[in-house]
Motif scaffolding. Structure first.
Motif, PDB file in Angstrom:
ATOM      1  N   GLY A 257      -5.059   6.101   5.157  1.00 50.84           N
ATOM      2  CA  GLY A 257      -4.645   4.935   4.362  1.00 50.84           C
ATOM      3  C   GLY A 257      -5.438   3.684   4.696  1.00 50.84           C
ATOM      4  N   HIS A 258      -5.415   2.739   3.748  1.00 49.55           N
ATOM      5  CA  HIS A 258      -6.038   1.410   3.924  1.00 49.55           C
ATOM      6  C   HIS A 258      -7.556   1.525   4.176  1.00 49.55           C
ATOM      7  CE1 HIS A 258      -1.864   0.117   4.027  1.00 49.55           C
ATOM      8  NE2 HIS A 258      -1.663   1.117   4.871  1.00 49.55           N
ATOM      9  N   GLY A 259      -8.153   0.538   4.831  1.00 45.54           N
ATOM     10  CA  GLY A 259      -9.586   0.569   5.117  1.00 45.54           C
ATOM     11  C   GLY A 259     -10.304  -0.678   4.623  1.00 45.54           C
TER      12      GLY A 259
ATOM     13  N   LEU B 114      -5.247  -1.551  14.805  1.00 45.44           N
ATOM     14  CA  LEU B 114      -5.055  -1.591  13.352  1.00 45.44           C
ATOM     15  C   LEU B 114      -4.725  -0.211  12.798  1.00 45.44           C
ATOM     16  CD1 LEU B 114      -8.108  -3.869  12.446  1.00 45.44           C
ATOM     17  CD2 LEU B 114      -5.702  -4.568  12.571  1.00 45.44           C
ATOM     18  N   GLU B 115      -3.831  -0.210  11.818  1.00 44.13           N
ATOM     19  CA  GLU B 115      -3.421   1.040  11.165  1.00 44.13           C
ATOM     20  C   GLU B 115      -4.628   1.803  10.619  1.00 44.13           C
ATOM     21  OE1 GLU B 115      -0.727   0.351   7.929  1.00 44.13           O
ATOM     22  OE2 GLU B 115      -0.679   2.447   7.326  1.00 44.13           O
ATOM     23  N   LYS B 116      -5.550   1.085   9.968  1.00 42.65           N
ATOM     24  CA  LYS B 116      -6.693   1.745   9.325  1.00 42.65           C
ATOM     25  C   LYS B 116      -7.526   2.544  10.331  1.00 42.65           C
ATOM     26  CE  LYS B 116      -9.913  -2.129   9.800  1.00 42.65           C
ATOM     27  NZ  LYS B 116     -11.006  -2.887   9.199  1.00 42.65           N
TER      28      LYS B 116
ATOM     29  N   LEU C 277      -2.207   9.468   5.429  1.00 42.16           N
ATOM     30  CA  LEU C 277      -1.822   9.077   6.791  1.00 42.16           C
ATOM     31  C   LEU C 277      -1.642   7.562   6.895  1.00 42.16           C
ATOM     32  CD1 LEU C 277      -4.411  11.278   8.733  1.00 42.16           C
ATOM     33  CD2 LEU C 277      -2.007  11.812   8.304  1.00 42.16           C
ATOM     34  N   HIS C 278      -0.556   7.149   7.503  1.00 38.08           N
ATOM     35  CA  HIS C 278      -0.260   5.718   7.670  1.00 38.08           C
ATOM     36  C   HIS C 278       0.424   5.478   9.011  1.00 38.08           C
ATOM     37  CE1 HIS C 278      -1.067   4.314   3.514  1.00 38.08           C
ATOM     38  NE2 HIS C 278      -0.938   5.603   3.266  1.00 38.08           N
ATOM     39  N   CYS C 279       0.460   4.184   9.404  1.00 41.12           N
ATOM     40  CA  CYS C 279       1.295   3.769  10.529  1.00 41.12           C
ATOM     41  C   CYS C 279       2.336   2.824   9.970  1.00 41.12           C
ATOM     42  CB  CYS C 279       0.479   3.026  11.591  1.00 41.12           C
ATOM     43  SG  CYS C 279      -0.735   4.056  12.384  1.00 41.12           S
ATOM     44  N   ASN C 280       3.514   2.880  10.535  1.00 42.28           N
ATOM     45  CA  ASN C 280       4.634   2.117   9.999  1.00 42.28           C
ATOM     46  C   ASN C 280       4.761   0.749  10.678  1.00 42.28           C
ATOM     47  OD1 ASN C 280       6.792   1.889   8.228  1.00 42.28           O
ATOM     48  ND2 ASN C 280       7.617   3.886   8.794  1.00 42.28           N
TER      49      ASN C 280
ATOM     50  N   GLY D 195       0.779  -1.240   0.000  1.00 39.53           N
ATOM     51  CA  GLY D 195       0.000   0.000   0.000  1.00 39.53           C
ATOM     52  C   GLY D 195       0.805   1.281   0.000  1.00 39.53           C
ATOM     53  N   HIS D 196       2.121   1.194  -0.146  1.00 38.35           N
ATOM     54  CA  HIS D 196       2.933   2.422  -0.063  1.00 38.35           C
ATOM     55  C   HIS D 196       3.827   2.617  -1.282  1.00 38.35           C
ATOM     56  CE1 HIS D 196       2.109   0.603   3.902  1.00 38.35           C
ATOM     57  NE2 HIS D 196       1.577   1.793   4.122  1.00 38.35           N
ATOM     58  N   LEU D 197       4.713   1.658  -1.538  1.00 40.88           N
ATOM     59  CA  LEU D 197       5.619   1.799  -2.686  1.00 40.88           C
ATOM     60  C   LEU D 197       4.863   1.597  -3.991  1.00 40.88           C
ATOM     61  CD1 LEU D 197       9.031   0.063  -1.961  1.00 40.88           C
ATOM     62  CD2 LEU D 197       8.382   2.448  -1.738  1.00 40.88           C
TER      63      LEU D 197
HETATM   64 ZN   LIG Z   1       0.032   2.059   5.444  1.00 40.67          ZN
END
Ligand SMILES: [Zn+2]
Lengths: 197, 408
Positions: B200-202, B216-218, B269-272, A185-187
């Motif tokens: 991001g994501h979802g 969860l990141e989402k 926006l994301h989490c690593n 989802g990033h690169l």
């Molecule tokens: Zn992400």
């Protein structure tokens, strides 16, 4: 003997000094040992010979290949040498190298490729672009995050460019035969990728 | 006595070992150990005197993130206290004060106002005007010196009209900045700024990374995006989210929200996540298909539409870098580890015709980052920092749109 407070104090100072010295030496020794263990690249024993296509063929001599895996800190990629009897033909050789990479399970060097990922097919076109087709597990089994995704992709690219410095200029990652936009989802993997050191 | 080679320790003289072992049981050693223990207890009791403990310094920081002063602090009743001199040092060098010992009354004169404080009472009288402010903790005497609580800086100083104060309790940082800085101004060109926030994501299939606690990141990024939108409601800009709920959105759908609303800034926006449990910190990423990891030069031979999609961000790279620098300045206030900026070919920012940045809020694979990202208060502080960065960026972008003197 009469008690002398300054002598007592200096003795206390000496005791403290010695204690600090011992602590410092043991700390230094520990750090040195950690550094030593970081630098040690454990050569991995060559696996058994691949079955030759023609029994009359003499098997090629083993060659050293660098697989890029995570160092013990798991923060950066380091080359880990293995020995393989490699095919002379580029596509066959590429398949061998990538299979060696995804199957590598060294205890000291974590593999950034999700365990269980399979290599479906490889192909090198006339523009020196290598297409590597992996199973879905490369994306589904990935831990996510830009940092980890970058390391996974870089492990593949570095391994390929190190083993094929003249034959391959860029790499495109495919999943189950399809072009993909991304792994986690990033690169952006929609195009072949090149890497500059 | 010992020498070390690779991982093996060789002992030269085993007799020395025996001597040492005998020493261990000597009564003198027991006495020495007792002295150590006593010394340790004395040290601890020196540190904790009457419930007052020396604390890490409080860092006063200016609007650009530079340290103005490092002031020694004391902790009493779980409140951080600073000396009166700190006020002089960071707020008003012309400040004067008087302390009436028998009556335990402290009078401060600064910026044309007189402040009357009574030790052990949280109220402050401000003249002229007769305003009364109640602090969250009272001023106290520590080591015969009148000390003011941290609330004096965070609650009281903003009342002096010209400064805004932001406090980060976990890192003991106080940022003082001119009030109203980086607000879009009437004279500064177009006001219709549309900001696109992309959580991001979802959805069920794409949860992003997952923490050991199940976080969860989402969900983290959606909560933050909503807070940023909420914070910006009263301001003169529109904030659009690429998703409002926990639903799967394709990259195309996200781009549509951005391009349809004529966004002028895009923040994904994301989490690593890291393979190392020790890696932590906030990271900013910019879309650059010509960085260290890059698309090949043969991209120039691709069909025009495809080229445009890939290289669209190249036109905005300078502005994206500016916004990244603003985010970096604001977010550095929240973290001990400096925020880094990296340029990579990024999918979240491809095909977006506006400056854009990917913000990785922290590592869900790291226990400390996870603790922070699980804390709603921390998420609020990140939302505030992002909002300040957006204001800062808009302000400087508007400034650059203003006609120069020669053009007028
Ligand atoms: Zn992400």
């Amino acid at each position: 003997m009469k008690y002398n407070s300054s002598t007592g104090f200096s003795r206390l100072l000496i005791i403290w000094g010695i204690t600090l010295l011992v602590v410092a030496i043991s700390l230094g020794l520990t750090l040195f040992l950690i550094e030593q263990s970081k630098q040690t690249v454990i050569p991995i024993a060559p696996p058994p010979l691949p079955v030759a296509a023609n029994p009359s063929d003499t098997p090629p001599p083993p060659q050293r290949v660098n697989l890029f895996l995570l160092d013990p800190t798991a923060l950066t990629l380091v080359p880990v040498k293995i020995e393989r009897r490699l095919h002379t033909e580029s596509t066959q050789r590429l398949r061998q190298v990538i299979k060696a990479l995804i199957q590598e399970t060294s205890p000291n060097f974590r593999n950034p490729i999700p365990r269980g990922t399979l290599l479906n097919e490889v192909y090198i076109d006339s523009h020196q672009t290598a297409y590597l087709d992996f199973s879905r597990h490369l994306t589904d089994g990935h831990i996510g995050g830009t940092t980890a995704e970058r390391l996974t992709v870089m492990a593949i690219l570095k391994t390929v460019f190190d083993a094929f410095p003249n034959d391959i200029k860029q790499v495109q990652i495919l999943i189950d035969g399809n072009e993909v936009k991304t792994l986690a989802g990033h690169l952006n993997l929609s195009q072949p990728l090149h890497f500059f050191d | 006595m010992t020498r070390q080679k690779s991982n093996v320790v060789y002992i030269k003289n085993p007799k020395e070992m025996r001597v040492n072992r005998r020493l261990v049981h000597h009564p003198l050693i027991a006495m020495r150990n007792a002295v150590y223990a006593l010394f340790f207890v004395v040290c601890i009791s020196c540190i904790v005197d009457n419930g007052v403990a020396q604390e890490p310094d409080v860092h006063f920081i200016d609007a650009d993130g530079k340290t103005i002063a490092e002031v020694p602090a004391q902790l009493k009743d779980e409140t951080v206290y600073l000396s009166i001199d700190a006020v002089k040092q960071v707020f008003d060098p012309a400040m004067t004060y008087q302390y009436n010992h028998p009556r335990k009354r402290l009078t401060l004169r600064m910026k044309g106002k007189q402040l009357r404080l009574q030790m052990d009472k949280p109220t402050i009288n401000i003249d002229p005007g007769g305003e009364i402010v109640t602090l969250s903790a009272p001023p106290v005497i520590i080591g015969q010196q009148p000390m003011v609580p941290i609330g004096f800086f965070t609650q009281l100083l903003p009342l002096f009209n010209d400064v805004e104060v932001i406090y980060n309790p976990s890192l003991r940082r106080i940022q003082m900045r001119p009030k109203g800085a980086w607000m879009p101004t009437e004279t500064a060109g177009p006001q219709n700024w549309a900001i696109i926030i992309d959580p991001g994501h979802g959805g069920v299939d794409d949860t992003g990374c997952q923490a050991s606690t199940g976080l969860l990141e989402k969900d983290v990024v959606l909560a933050l995006a909503k807070q940023i939108q909420q914070l910006n409601k009263p301001r003169e800009m529109q904030v659009y989210l690429t998703r409002q709920t926990d639903t799967k959105k394709t990259h195309f759908e996200r781009i549509q929200v951005a391009n349809r609303n004529q966004g002028r800034l895009f923040l994904s926006l994301h989490c690593n996540a890291s393979f190392s449990p020790h890696e932590k910190g906030i990271k900013i990423y910019l879309n650059n298909p010509k960085g260290q990891l890059r698309f090949p030069s043969t991209i120039g031979q691709a069909p025009a539409g495809q080229r445009l999609k890939i290289l669209a961000q190249a036109n905005f790279l300078k502005q994206s870098r500016d916004f990244a620098a603003d985010l970096q300045t604001e977010l550095n206030f929240l973290t001990e580890i400096p925020v880094t900026i990296t340029e990579l070919p990024l999918i979240a920012l491809s095909e977006i015709y506006m400056p854009g940045v990917v913000l990785e809020l922290g590592y869900l694979s790291n226990a400390e980052d996870l603790e922070q990202l699980s804390n709603p208060e921390y998420i609020t502080s990140v939302a505030q920092a992002v909002t300040r960065a957006i204001q800062r960026y808009i302000s400087s972008a508007n400034q650059s749109l203003l006609p120069t003197a020669s053009e007028q």
